[in-house]
Design an enzyme around this catalytic site. Structure first.
Site, PDB file in Angstrom:
ATOM      1  N   ARG A  54       0.828  -1.209   0.000  1.00 11.07           N
ATOM      2  CA  ARG A  54       0.000   0.000   0.000  1.00 11.07           C
ATOM      3  C   ARG A  54       0.863   1.259   0.000  1.00 11.07           C
ATOM      4  NH1 ARG A  54      -4.608   0.559   4.491  1.00 11.07           N
ATOM      5  NH2 ARG A  54      -2.834   1.078   5.811  1.00 11.07           N
ATOM      6  N   LYS A 153      -2.468   7.187   1.212  1.00 12.95           N
ATOM      7  CA  LYS A 153      -2.294   7.450   2.643  1.00 12.95           C
ATOM      8  C   LYS A 153      -1.224   8.530   2.739  1.00 12.95           C
ATOM      9  CE  LYS A 153      -2.210   4.717   6.849  1.00 12.95           C
ATOM     10  NZ  LYS A 153      -3.121   5.563   7.595  1.00 12.95           N
ATOM     11  N   GLU A 186     -16.256   6.355   6.285  1.00 13.96           N
ATOM     12  CA  GLU A 186     -15.417   5.697   7.282  1.00 13.96           C
ATOM     13  C   GLU A 186     -15.378   6.586   8.512  1.00 13.96           C
ATOM     14  OE1 GLU A 186     -11.298   5.510   6.024  1.00 13.96           O
ATOM     15  OE2 GLU A 186     -11.399   7.486   5.103  1.00 13.96           O
TER      16      GLU A 186
HETATM   17  N1  PXG Z   1      -9.175   5.019   7.306  1.00  8.62           N
HETATM   18  C1  PXG Z   1      -8.231   5.947   7.461  1.00  8.62           C
HETATM   19  C2  PXG Z   1      -8.475   7.333   6.995  1.00  8.62           C
HETATM   20  C3  PXG Z   1      -7.010   5.598   8.062  1.00  8.62           C
HETATM   21  O1  PXG Z   1      -6.054   6.512   8.216  1.00  8.62           O
HETATM   22  C4  PXG Z   1      -7.840   3.343   8.349  1.00  8.62           C
HETATM   23  C5  PXG Z   1      -9.013   3.742   7.723  1.00  8.62           C
HETATM   24  C6  PXG Z   1      -7.663   1.916   8.746  1.00  8.62           C
HETATM   25  O2  PXG Z   1      -6.720   1.281   7.870  1.00  8.62           O
HETATM   26  P1  PXG Z   1      -5.775   0.088   8.329  1.00  8.62           P
HETATM   27  O3  PXG Z   1      -5.059  -0.312   7.105  1.00  8.62           O
HETATM   28  O4  PXG Z   1      -4.868   0.627   9.390  1.00  8.62           O
HETATM   29  O5  PXG Z   1      -6.666  -0.983   8.859  1.00  8.62           O
HETATM   30  C7  PXG Z   1      -6.812   4.286   8.507  1.00  8.62           C
HETATM   31  C8  PXG Z   1      -5.527   3.923   9.158  1.00  8.62           C
HETATM   32  C9  PXG Z   1      -3.562   7.162  14.035  1.00  8.62           C
HETATM   33  C10 PXG Z   1      -3.510   6.044  13.050  1.00  8.62           C
HETATM   34  O6  PXG Z   1      -2.484   7.647  14.420  1.00  8.62           O
HETATM   35  C11 PXG Z   1      -4.521   5.846  12.153  1.00  8.62           C
HETATM   36  C12 PXG Z   1      -4.429   4.802  11.220  1.00  8.62           C
HETATM   37  C13 PXG Z   1      -3.368   3.961  11.217  1.00  8.62           C
HETATM   38  C14 PXG Z   1      -2.368   4.175  12.108  1.00  8.62           C
HETATM   39  C15 PXG Z   1      -2.417   5.236  13.038  1.00  8.62           C
HETATM   40  O7  PXG Z   1      -4.655   7.585  14.420  1.00  8.62           O
HETATM   41  N2  PXG Z   1      -5.445   4.694  10.345  1.00  8.62           N
END
Ligand code: PXG
Length: 296
Positions: A54, A153, A186
């Site tokens: 990713r 991301k 989301e």
């Molecule tokens: N939506 C968004 C906008 C994200 O940033 C997710 C969904 C979940 O994706 P994953 O692949 O992690 O299951 C994310 C990921 C934080 C933090 O510091 C947030 C994420 C990952 C790591 C840290 O709040 N979100």
């Protein structure tokens, strides 16, 4: 951890006090860069390959060349965890556009910078994992895919930060973000699922959320449990009338959400399917992943 953390920065492992990025880095000046948040459990990095794939896709999408091969970056990530002698924790892997001039042209940034932090993260207070989260619908919408693909991301998280502020100011921990059409996309850093009559529903990726890796794991585990998972557009109504609701994300893991806009979801307690999924997720996370090789 006994000593100060060691941070990987452009090929070196440095103490935090020396791990510095230039004020001319476009990652800082423009949010021009990409990142991943990755967890490791029990000395193994969970879904490392998926996270790296990713990251390279996010980079490719914004014409950013990561100055390391996939294998080199994988090794740097594992080495950073090993150097900090951590068994359980969180990795922040960041690629910035690098140093350039005061002007947003990325072609004036000759080389991207890569840094990797291995530490810990706790997104919500521990009691929220027992009792469930309170959510607030945010007025801040997810950007349309034509503005910026939600699959990138990127280092520009202001949209999510503004939504998080709304959630907290509204008395919750998490914010439900809608797309321009008013469908649920989301949460601020998590994907959302609901349970209704033995089936699980989640917005399709086309609704504007990130294709979360934990989302994918949840779908796999539910399928193994024989629970149908349906990707369909959801509105706030669907959450209000759901029996259960849960969120998934690397930082959040799997967590129940029990209130939306001051209304209880179901009976306002983490539901049985959510609890089953949390247990299955913990089991999988603690028993699979790319092993870290620690110094003897
Ligand atoms: N939506 C968004 C906008 C994200 O940033 C997710 C969904 C979940 O994706 P994953 O692949 O992690 O299951 C994310 C990921 C934080 C933090 O510091 C947030 C994420 C990952 C790591 C840290 O709040 N979100």
């Amino acid at each position: 951890m006994s000593q100060a953390p060691l941070i990987y920065l452009d090929g070196k492992l440095l103490p935090e006090s020396e791990a510095k990025i230039s004020v001319f880095d476009h990652g800082l000046l423009y949010g021009d860069g990409v990142f991943e948040g990755i967890r490791f459990y029990n000395g193994r990095v969970f879904r490392l390959t998926e996270h790296l794939v990713r990251l390279y896709e996010s980079a490719r999408s914004i014409c950013l060349t990561i100055p390391l091969t996939f294998e080199e970056l994988e090794k740097a990530t594992l080495d950073t965890v090993a150097a900090n002698n951590l068994r359980d924790g969180y990795i922040r892997l960041v690629v910035t556009r690098g140093v350039g001039s005061l002007g947003l042209n990325p072609y004036q940034c000759p080389k991207a910078s890569v840094f990797i932090i291995a530490g810990s993260i706790s997104l919500y207070p521990a009691e929220k994992y027992e009792k469930g989260l309170t959510m607030v619908t945010c007025a801040t919408r997810r950007p349309a895919p034509a503005a910026l693909s939600p699959q990138v991301k990127s280092l520009n998280y202001l949209n999510n930060v503004m939504a998080k502020i709304e959630a907290i100011q509204g008395g919750g921990e998490e914010g439900v973000m809608l797309n321009e059409q008013g469908y649920v996309a989301e949460c601020t850093g998590d994907n959302l699922f609901i349970v209704k009559k033995g089936k699980v529903y989640t917005p399709p990726i086309s609704a504007g959320g990130l294709d979360g890796i934990t989302r994918g794991v949840a779908i796999e585990l539910l399928t193994e449990l024989g629970v149908p998972v349906i990707e369909s557009n959801l509105t706030r109504h669907d959450i209000f009338v759901a029996e259960e609701c849960f969120l998934t994300g690397t930082a959040a893991e799997v967590i129940a959400a029990v209130v939306l806009d001051r209304r209880l979801i179901g009976d306002g307690k983490p539901g049985p399917l959510t609890q089953k999924l949390v247990a299955k997720f913990k089991e999988l996370a603690n028993s699979t992943g790319t092993p870290v090789v620690y110094p003897a």
